[in-house]
Design a protein around this motif. Structure first.
Motif, short mmCIF file in Angstrom:
data_model
loop_
_atom_site.label_atom_id
_atom_site.label_comp_id
_atom_site.label_asym_id
_atom_site.label_seq_id
_atom_site.Cartn_x
_atom_site.Cartn_y
_atom_site.Cartn_z
N CYS A 1 -3.68 -2.26 -10.13
CA CYS A 1 -2.92 -1.20 -9.64
C CYS A 1 -3.80 0.35 -9.83
N ARG B 1 0.95 -4.05 -6.99
CA ARG B 1 -0.52 -4.45 -6.35
C ARG B 1 -0.23 -5.15 -4.86
N PHE C 1 0.24 5.10 -15.50
CA PHE C 1 -0.02 3.72 -15.90
C PHE C 1 0.42 3.50 -17.56
N ALA D 1 3.54 -3.83 -12.47
CA ALA D 1 2.05 -4.11 -11.98
C ALA D 1 1.80 -5.08 -11.01
N TRP E 1 6.35 -1.81 -19.02
CA TRP E 1 7.20 -1.42 -17.91
C TRP E 1 8.65 -0.85 -18.35
N ASP F 1 -3.32 -6.80 -14.32
CA ASP F 1 -2.57 -6.24 -13.38
C ASP F 1 -2.51 -4.71 -13.02
N THR F 2 -2.31 -3.90 -14.23
CA THR F 2 -2.12 -2.50 -14.33
C THR F 2 -3.47 -2.20 -14.04
N ILE G 1 3.57 2.83 -13.82
CA ILE G 1 3.65 1.37 -13.42
C ILE G 1 3.09 0.64 -14.69
#
Ligand code: M6R
Length: 597
Positions: free
Chosen positions: A353, A326, A340, A322, A299, A349-350, A293
Motif C-alpha cells: 500500500c 491495495r 501507515f 492494507a 489496524w 500488504d502494508t 492503513i
C-alpha cells in the motif's frame, strides 16, 4: 515468517547460524534447515518442527560457510522436503517471500526436462540458477539473471559450492548483511536482530542490490542488477550495543511486554520532547484526506485514531485494512496522505500500500517500531513508537505505543508540542496501567472461571469498539478459542443469535454512552448470555447485570482510556491462554512479521 541467517568466515558458522535462527524463532516457523560446506561438497540437513529438532542433528558439525533457514510454509505442506535450504551439488538456496511466477517457470523448466523434488516456489530459483550457471559459467551473473527472471517480493541467500563467498539479494523483502571490524566474519540475514553480538557493522542493501560476502576480500560488496558496483546501501554501526532479549523472570515474553508498558508510557513524552517537536515534511494544510492503513493490531490502533483525527483536525479520515486497500482501486489524489501503522515495518500488504500511495504522489507517514525497516525508508515522515523489540507474536506494548504516538501526530499536525500536551494524561495512564498490573488476581480468577466456555463476544461502543476488536483478536490468537469483536449497537443486527448460556460476552463500558451500552448488555442478559463487564467503578447497577465485573477508574482520562481498558484485555487473554496451555509466545500458524501476502 521465514528467517534467514548466512555465515562465511574463519570460525564455526554452524553454531552462529543456529544461534541467529533461534533469535528469529519468535517470528513464527514450522521447519528449519542448514546447508554447509564440507571439503568441496554442499551438505543439507533440514527437519520439520522446532529448531531443536534440527539442532540435535547438526550440533557436532563444524563449517566455515553456512546458510540456515526457518520456514513458514506458503507453497507446499510442512515437511522435511519442503523445508529450506533447497540444494543440489552446485548451490544451496534459502528464500523468504513468494515467487509469483513460480508456477509458469516450473512448467517451462519441467518441459525442458528439469526435475523438482519439493512443492515449493523456492526450488524454482535453485533449478533456474543452476541452469543459468551452466550456460553463463559465472555465479554472479547467473544469480542476477535468475533474480531478474522471478517476480514477487523475496530475498534469497545463496551458498555456492565453487566459491568461498555468499550471495544475497532482495526485492521488497527484509535483508541485511553484517561484518565484524576485522572482516573475517560476514553474515547475511532477514533481520539485524539475528546478528547482535556477532558483528559491529550492519548493511542495509537497496532494492535489487546484490550483496557479495567475500571471504577473501573480508568485506561485503554491493552490485546493481547489471552487475556494476553500487553505493545503494546504508550502513549502521549503532546496532553493536543492542542486547538479545530475555524473559527477565517472566514466564513469557508476552507477559514481560505487557508489564513493560508503564515504563514505555513514562518515557515516550520525554523522547518526543528531545527528538521530535514538529512535522518536518508533511503539513496539515496540504492534506485533504488521511488514509490510515495497517493490518491486525496495527489496524485497530488506526481505528483508535479516527474519531479524534476527524474531530480535532477536521479532515476526512479512512481507516483501511492494507490487504483490502491495495486491491480495491481506491480513489486517491496527491492531496491525500497515507499514514501507515506497523510494528515491524515489513508487513507485505502494508508495504504494498505504501508503494501504491508513493506512485500516486501521496504524502507518506508512518507510525512504526523498527527503525531500519522498509516502511521507514519509504515514508516522508516517520514517527517511532519506541516500544523496544517485541518478541511475543501477539502484539501488546506496540499497540499501546502506536495509539499514543497517533495522538502525538495529531498534536504535531496542530503545531503543538505533544510531550507537553499529553504530559498529565500520560501520567494518569501510566499509574492506572501500573495499578492493573500490580493487582492481576481478579483478572486471573475470572480467566479461570470462563476459559472453558464455547465462545467469546467482545462488545464496545465508540472509542471502545476498536478495543473490542483488539481484545477478541488477542484471545483467538493465543488461546485458540472463537472470539469476535462487535460494536455493541450492532449485536441486534445479527450476532445476538449467538448468545446462549455457553457464550461469554465481554462488554466494555466507558463513562461515554453509558446508558446506551447498558441497554445492549440487558439484551444479552435477557437471552441468558454470560456477561463480563469491564466498566467504571462508580456505577449504579453494573454488578447486578454482570456475572463477573472488573471495575476501572476512568477519572482523569480525556483520550487514553481505551489503552487502559485494553491492558485488561491483554491480561485476560494471557491468563485464559495459560489455562488452555497454548504456546503463548509462538501461537500455532502465526508469524510475527507477515512478509508475504
Ligand atoms: O508488524 P505489523 O504491525 O505491521 O503487523 C501487523 C499484524 O500482522 C499484527 O499486528 C498481528 O495482527 C499481530 N499478531 C497481532 O497480535
Amino acid at each position: 515468517m521465514c528467517g534467514i541467517v548466512g555465515y562465511i568466515g574463519n570460525e564455526n558458522g554452524v553454531s552462529k547460524v543456529l544461534e541467529g535462527l533461534s533469535r528469529l524463532e519468535y517470528r513464527g516457523y514450522d521447519s528449519a534447515g542448514i546447508s554447509y560446506k564440507e571439503n568441496s561438497d554442499l551438505k543439507v540437513v533440514k527437519k520439520e518442527g522446532k529448531l531443536t529438532n534440527l539442532e540435535s542433528l547438526v550440533s557436532e558439525i563444524k563449517a566455515n560457510a553456512v546458510v540456515g533457514h526457518t520456514r513458514w510454509a506458503t507453497h507446499g505442506e510442512v515437511n522435511d522436503i519442503n523445508a529450506h535450504p533447497h540444494g543440489n551439488d552446485l548451490f544451496s538456496v534459502v528464500h523468504n517471500g513468494i515467487i509469483e511466477n513460480a508456477f509458469e517457470l516450473k512448467k517451462e523448466l519441467k518441459e525442458q526436462g528439469e526435475v523438482f523434488h519439493s512443492q515449493t516456489d523456492s526450488e524454482v530459483f535453485l533449478v533456474l540458477l543452476t541452469k543459468n550457471f551452466k550456460a553463463e559459467k559465472n555465479i554472479k551473473s547467473a544469480v542476477l539473471k535468475t533474480f531478474s527472471q522471478v517476480t514477487g517480493n523475496s530475498s534469497f541467500v545463496i551458498l555456492p559450492r565453487d566459491e568461498d563467498n555468499i550471495y544475497a539479494i532482495k526485492r521488497s523483502a527484509p535483508l541485511v548483511c553484517g561484518k565484524n571490524d576485522s572482516g573475517d566474519q560476514l553474515f547475511a540475514s532477514s533481520d539485524p536482530y539475528a546478528l547482535i553480538g556477532f558483528v559491529e557493522n550492519i548493511f542495509f542493501p537497496g532494492e535489487e542490490i546484490l550483496c557479495f560476502l567475500s571471504k577473501e576480500n573480508k568485506r561485503v560488496e554491493f552490485f546493481d542488477i547489471e552487475g556494476n558496483p553500487s553505493e545503494n546501501y546504508q550502513s549502521d554501526k549503532s546496532r553493536k550495543d543492542l542486547k538479545v532479549e530475555t524473559k527477565e523472570g517472566f514466564d513469557h515474553f508476552m507477559l514481560k511486554e505487557i508489564y513493560e508498558q508503564p515504563k514505555l508510557i513514562n518515557n515516550i513524552a520525554k523522547i518526543y520532547e528531545t527528538e521530535y517537536q514538529e512535522l518536518k515534511n508533511i503539513k496539515l494544510e496540504d492534506i485533504e484526506t488521511i488514509n490510515i492503513i495497517g493490518c491486525g493490531t496495527a489496524w485497530h490502533a488506526g481505528l483508535c485514531m479516527r474519531n479524534m483525527f476527524e474531530t480535532e483536525l477536521k479532515k476526512k479520515v479512512n481507516v483501511e485494512l492494507a490487504s483490502e486497500f491495495r486491491y480495491r482501486k481506491p480513489y486517491l489524489t496527491n492531496k491525500d496522505m497515507g499514514l501507515f501503522i506497523s510494528q515491524s515495518g515489513e508487513t507485505a500488504d502494508t508495504i504494498a500500500c505504501t508503494e501504491l500511495c508513493k506512485e500516486l504522489g501521496l504524502k507518506l507517514g508512518s507510525i512504526l517500531n523498527v527503525k531500519d525497516s522498509t516502511l521507514n525508508r519509504l515514508c516522508d515522515e516517520n514517527m517511532m513508537i519506541h516500544a523496544g523489540q517485541e518478541i511475543g507474536v501477539a502484539s501488546t506494548k506496540a499497540f499501546t505505543m502506536q495509539v499514543i504516538v497517533g495522538h502525538f501526530l495529531m498534536r504535531l499536525f496542530q503545531g503543538k508540542n505533544p510531550a507537553k500536551e499529553f504530559e498529565k494524561e500520560l501520567e494518569v495512564l501510566k499509574n492506572r496501567v501500573q495499578g492493573i498490573l500490580d493487582a492481576p488476581e481478579l483478572i486471573k480468577k475470572i480467566a479461570n472461571s470462563i476459559h472453558s466456555y464455547k465462545g467469546f463476544i467482545f462488545t464496545g461502543r465508540n472509542k471502545y469498539f476498536p478495543i473490542a476488536l483488539e481484545g477478541a483478536l488477542k484471545l483467538k490468537e493465543i488461546a485458540y478459542v472463537h472470539a469476535e469483536g462487535y460494536a455493541a449497537g450492532e449485536l441486534k443486527h445479527g450476532p445476538i443469535a449467538l448468545i446462549d448460556e455457553e457464550m461469554v460476552s465481554i462488554c466494555l463500558v466507558g463513562p461515554e454512552l453509558y446508558e446506551k451500552t447498558l441497554s445492549n448488555i440487558e439484551e444479552i442478559k435477557a437471552r441468558k448470555g454470560k456477561i463480563l463487564i469491564v466498566g467504571p467503578e462508580e456505577h449504579d447497577n453494573l454488578e447486578e447485570l454482570a456475572d463477573w465485573f472488573i471495575p476501572l477508574n476512568f477519572e482523569g482520562f480525556e483520550y487514553f482510556s481505551p489503552i487502559y481498558v485494553n491492558v485488561v484485555m491483554q491480561l485476560l487473554s494471557y491468563y485464559i491462554a495459560r489455562e488452555k496451555g497454548t504456546d503463548i509466545d509462538k501461537p500455532r500458524n502465526l508469524a510475527k512479521s507477515v512478509t508475504v501476502e
